[in-house]
Design a protein around this motif. Structure first.
Motif, PDB file in Angstrom:
ATOM      1  N   LYS A  44       0.832  -1.216   0.000  1.00 41.95           N
ATOM      2  CA  LYS A  44       0.000   0.000   0.000  1.00 41.95           C
ATOM      3  C   LYS A  44       0.862   1.260   0.000  1.00 41.95           C
ATOM      4  O   LYS A  44       0.482   2.282  -0.548  1.00 41.95           O
ATOM      5  CB  LYS A  44      -0.957  -0.007   1.189  1.00 41.95           C
ATOM      6  N   LYS A  45       2.041   1.157   0.610  1.00 38.40           N
ATOM      7  CA  LYS A  45       2.952   2.296   0.587  1.00 38.40           C
ATOM      8  C   LYS A  45       3.688   2.294  -0.752  1.00 38.40           C
ATOM      9  O   LYS A  45       4.211   1.266  -1.158  1.00 38.40           O
ATOM     10  CB  LYS A  45       3.937   2.189   1.753  1.00 38.40           C
ATOM     11  N   HIS A  46       3.721   3.426  -1.418  1.00 40.14           N
ATOM     12  CA  HIS A  46       4.419   3.477  -2.697  1.00 40.14           C
ATOM     13  C   HIS A  46       5.928   3.430  -2.500  1.00 40.14           C
ATOM     14  O   HIS A  46       6.498   4.223  -1.758  1.00 40.14           O
ATOM     15  CB  HIS A  46       4.076   4.758  -3.476  1.00 40.14           C
ATOM     16  N   THR A  47       6.535   2.464  -3.165  1.00 30.09           N
ATOM     17  CA  THR A  47       7.992   2.418  -3.276  1.00 30.09           C
ATOM     18  C   THR A  47       8.263   1.766  -4.625  1.00 30.09           C
ATOM     19  O   THR A  47       7.494   0.919  -5.075  1.00 30.09           O
ATOM     20  CB  THR A  47       8.623   1.655  -2.088  1.00 30.09           C
ATOM     21  N   PRO A  48       9.316   2.168  -5.340  1.00 36.10           N
ATOM     22  CA  PRO A  48       9.440   1.735  -6.733  1.00 36.10           C
ATOM     23  C   PRO A  48       9.694   0.243  -6.917  1.00 36.10           C
ATOM     24  O   PRO A  48       9.142  -0.381  -7.813  1.00 36.10           O
ATOM     25  CB  PRO A  48      10.620   2.546  -7.275  1.00 36.10           C
ATOM     26  N   ASP A  49      10.553  -0.334  -6.081  1.00 36.09           N
ATOM     27  CA  ASP A  49      10.922  -1.736  -6.280  1.00 36.09           C
ATOM     28  C   ASP A  49      11.704  -2.228  -5.063  1.00 36.09           C
ATOM     29  O   ASP A  49      12.001  -1.450  -4.153  1.00 36.09           O
ATOM     30  CB  ASP A  49      11.740  -1.927  -7.577  1.00 36.09           C
ATOM     31  N   VAL A  50      12.087  -3.511  -5.053  1.00 37.63           N
ATOM     32  CA  VAL A  50      12.769  -4.055  -3.870  1.00 37.63           C
ATOM     33  C   VAL A  50      14.149  -3.449  -3.649  1.00 37.63           C
ATOM     34  O   VAL A  50      14.660  -3.476  -2.529  1.00 37.63           O
ATOM     35  CB  VAL A  50      12.904  -5.600  -3.909  1.00 37.63           C
ATOM     36  N   ALA A  51      14.732  -2.896  -4.706  1.00 36.00           N
ATOM     37  CA  ALA A  51      16.064  -2.302  -4.555  1.00 36.00           C
ATOM     38  C   ALA A  51      15.985  -0.872  -4.019  1.00 36.00           C
ATOM     39  O   ALA A  51      17.000  -0.299  -3.628  1.00 36.00           O
ATOM     40  CB  ALA A  51      16.805  -2.318  -5.891  1.00 36.00           C
ATOM     41  N   HIS A  52      14.780  -0.305  -4.017  1.00 39.75           N
ATOM     42  CA  HIS A  52      14.588   1.065  -3.527  1.00 39.75           C
ATOM     43  C   HIS A  52      13.405   1.050  -2.563  1.00 39.75           C
ATOM     44  O   HIS A  52      12.319   1.517  -2.891  1.00 39.75           O
ATOM     45  CB  HIS A  52      14.318   2.028  -4.686  1.00 39.75           C
ATOM     46  N   ASN A  53      13.627   0.460  -1.394  1.00 40.48           N
ATOM     47  CA  ASN A  53      12.509   0.246  -0.460  1.00 40.48           C
ATOM     48  C   ASN A  53      12.670   1.032   0.827  1.00 40.48           C
ATOM     49  O   ASN A  53      12.086   0.686   1.855  1.00 40.48           O
ATOM     50  CB  ASN A  53      12.353  -1.246  -0.160  1.00 40.48           C
ATOM     51  N   GLY A  54      13.464   2.097   0.769  1.00 38.19           N
ATOM     52  CA  GLY A  54      13.784   2.871   1.971  1.00 38.19           C
ATOM     53  C   GLY A  54      12.583   3.399   2.720  1.00 38.19           C
ATOM     54  O   GLY A  54      12.645   3.646   3.916  1.00 38.19           O
ATOM     55  N   GLU A  55      11.459   3.583   2.016  1.00 35.67           N
ATOM     56  CA  GLU A  55      10.246   4.100   2.650  1.00 35.67           C
ATOM     57  C   GLU A  55       9.587   3.061   3.542  1.00 35.67           C
ATOM     58  O   GLU A  55       8.739   3.390   4.370  1.00 35.67           O
ATOM     59  CB  GLU A  55       9.235   4.501   1.567  1.00 35.67           C
ATOM     60  N   MET A  56       9.943   1.796   3.315  1.00 39.87           N
ATOM     61  CA  MET A  56       9.184   0.723   3.968  1.00 39.87           C
ATOM     62  C   MET A  56       9.936   0.123   5.147  1.00 39.87           C
ATOM     63  O   MET A  56      11.148  -0.070   5.081  1.00 39.87           O
ATOM     64  CB  MET A  56       8.874  -0.370   2.944  1.00 39.87           C
ATOM     65  N   HIS A  59       8.263  -4.753   8.719  1.00 40.44           N
ATOM     66  CA  HIS A  59       6.909  -5.317   8.814  1.00 40.44           C
ATOM     67  C   HIS A  59       6.175  -5.168   7.484  1.00 40.44           C
ATOM     68  O   HIS A  59       5.530  -6.105   6.996  1.00 40.44           O
ATOM     69  CB  HIS A  59       6.127  -4.626   9.928  1.00 40.44           C
ATOM     70  N   GLU A  60       6.273  -4.000   6.893  1.00 40.03           N
ATOM     71  CA  GLU A  60       5.559  -3.754   5.631  1.00 40.03           C
ATOM     72  C   GLU A  60       6.118  -4.604   4.501  1.00 40.03           C
ATOM     73  O   GLU A  60       5.371  -5.101   3.643  1.00 40.03           O
ATOM     74  CB  GLU A  60       5.651  -2.263   5.274  1.00 40.03           C
ATOM     75  N   LEU A  61       7.435  -4.779   4.489  1.00 42.65           N
ATOM     76  CA  LEU A  61       8.046  -5.635   3.459  1.00 42.65           C
ATOM     77  C   LEU A  61       7.623  -7.086   3.645  1.00 42.65           C
ATOM     78  O   LEU A  61       7.228  -7.764   2.680  1.00 42.65           O
ATOM     79  CB  LEU A  61       9.570  -5.529   3.523  1.00 42.65           C
ATOM     80  N   ALA A  62       7.686  -7.573   4.884  1.00 37.05           N
ATOM     81  CA  ALA A  62       7.305  -8.962   5.153  1.00 37.05           C
ATOM     82  C   ALA A  62       5.831  -9.196   4.862  1.00 37.05           C
ATOM     83  O   ALA A  62       5.431 -10.295   4.443  1.00 37.05           O
ATOM     84  CB  ALA A  62       7.629  -9.314   6.606  1.00 37.05           C
ATOM     85  N   ALA A  63       5.023  -8.175   5.068  1.00 41.94           N
ATOM     86  CA  ALA A  63       3.578  -8.303   4.836  1.00 41.94           C
ATOM     87  C   ALA A  63       3.295  -8.704   3.389  1.00 41.94           C
ATOM     88  O   ALA A  63       2.329  -9.432   3.119  1.00 41.94           O
ATOM     89  CB  ALA A  63       2.883  -6.995   5.178  1.00 41.94           C
ATOM     90  N   CYS A  64       4.127  -8.254   2.477  1.00 42.16           N
ATOM     91  CA  CYS A  64       3.916  -8.615   1.062  1.00 42.16           C
ATOM     92  C   CYS A  64       4.016 -10.126   0.879  1.00 42.16           C
ATOM     93  O   CYS A  64       3.172 -10.739   0.201  1.00 42.16           O
ATOM     94  CB  CYS A  64       4.945  -7.909   0.176  1.00 42.16           C
ATOM     95  N   LEU A  65       5.021 -10.749   1.471  1.00 44.82           N
ATOM     96  CA  LEU A  65       5.181 -12.204   1.324  1.00 44.82           C
ATOM     97  C   LEU A  65       4.085 -12.955   2.070  1.00 44.82           C
ATOM     98  O   LEU A  65       3.583 -13.975   1.594  1.00 44.82           O
ATOM     99  CB  LEU A  65       6.562 -12.639   1.811  1.00 44.82           C
ATOM    100  N   ARG A  66       3.698 -12.433   3.229  1.00 42.46           N
ATOM    101  CA  ARG A  66       2.589 -13.080   3.959  1.00 42.46           C
ATOM    102  C   ARG A  66       1.321 -13.040   3.127  1.00 42.46           C
ATOM    103  O   ARG A  66       0.553 -14.009   3.079  1.00 42.46           O
ATOM    104  CB  ARG A  66       2.342 -12.381   5.300  1.00 42.46           C
ATOM    105  N   THR A  67       1.087 -11.929   2.477  1.00 40.58           N
ATOM    106  CA  THR A  67      -0.124 -11.822   1.648  1.00 40.58           C
ATOM    107  C   THR A  67      -0.037 -12.762   0.442  1.00 40.58           C
ATOM    108  O   THR A  67      -1.041 -13.374   0.064  1.00 40.58           O
ATOM    109  CB  THR A  67      -0.333 -10.367   1.204  1.00 40.58           C
ATOM    110  N   CYS A  68       1.141 -12.917  -0.146  1.00 42.77           N
ATOM    111  CA  CYS A  68       1.291 -13.882  -1.248  1.00 42.77           C
ATOM    112  C   CYS A  68       0.845 -15.268  -0.783  1.00 42.77           C
ATOM    113  O   CYS A  68       0.099 -15.973  -1.491  1.00 42.77           O
ATOM    114  CB  CYS A  68       2.739 -13.949  -1.725  1.00 42.77           C
TER     115      CYS A  68
END
Ligand code: 5GP
Ligand code: ZN
Length: 114
Positions: A44-56, A59-68
């Motif tokens: 839900k938070k905008h960030t361009p890609d996994v190599a540029h995830n400084g905004e996240m 927890h927010e990064l892990a949430a993506c895999l949990r949702t998958c």
């Protein structure tokens, strides 16, 4: 983020077929499916890609895999197996610059990943 396709989908400004949503992620069917089940999981938070995830945060990064994993379970492909794909940057043919993961399943997928 203004002018970001997936931010507009998350905001409901562009329609999508929702599969799952929680406070950190949104999941919806890909418009051009490459497998019987093809869902996009976006942060839900905008960030361009996994190599540029400084905004996240972690927890927010892990949430993506949990949702998958939740999506795969919800759509009945977890038992037989599924694939999670993340395209990062031009060589990987990332076309939408908002962090997202593809959940692919519902058939035996190609052994070749590249
Ligand atoms: P990428 O190539 O960036 O890894 O993946 C972007 C994905 O977004 C593609 O699989 C493409 O089919 C999907 N896509 C592009 N525009 C739309 C849209 O408007 N709605 C939906 N549901 N999927 C889209
Ligand atoms: Zn965005």
């Amino acid at each position: 983020m203004k002018d970001c396709l997936f931010c507009k989908i998350i905001a409901g400004e562009i329609p999508s077929k929702k599969v799952y949503e929680d406070e950190d992620t949104y999941a919806f069917y890909d418009i051009n499916p490459q497998a019987p089940v093809h869902v996009l999981v976006v942060s839900k938070k905008h960030t361009p890609d996994v190599a540029h995830n400084g905004e996240m945060n972690d927890h927010e990064l892990a949430a993506c895999l949990r949702t998958c994993a939740k999506v795969a379970d919800q759509l009945g492909v977890a038992k037989d197996g599924f694939r999670i794909v993340n395209n990062c940057g031009d060589n990987a043919c990332q076309s939408v610059k908002h962090l997202h993961f593809h959940v692919l399943g519902g058939e035996k997928l190609s052994e070749r990943m590249a």
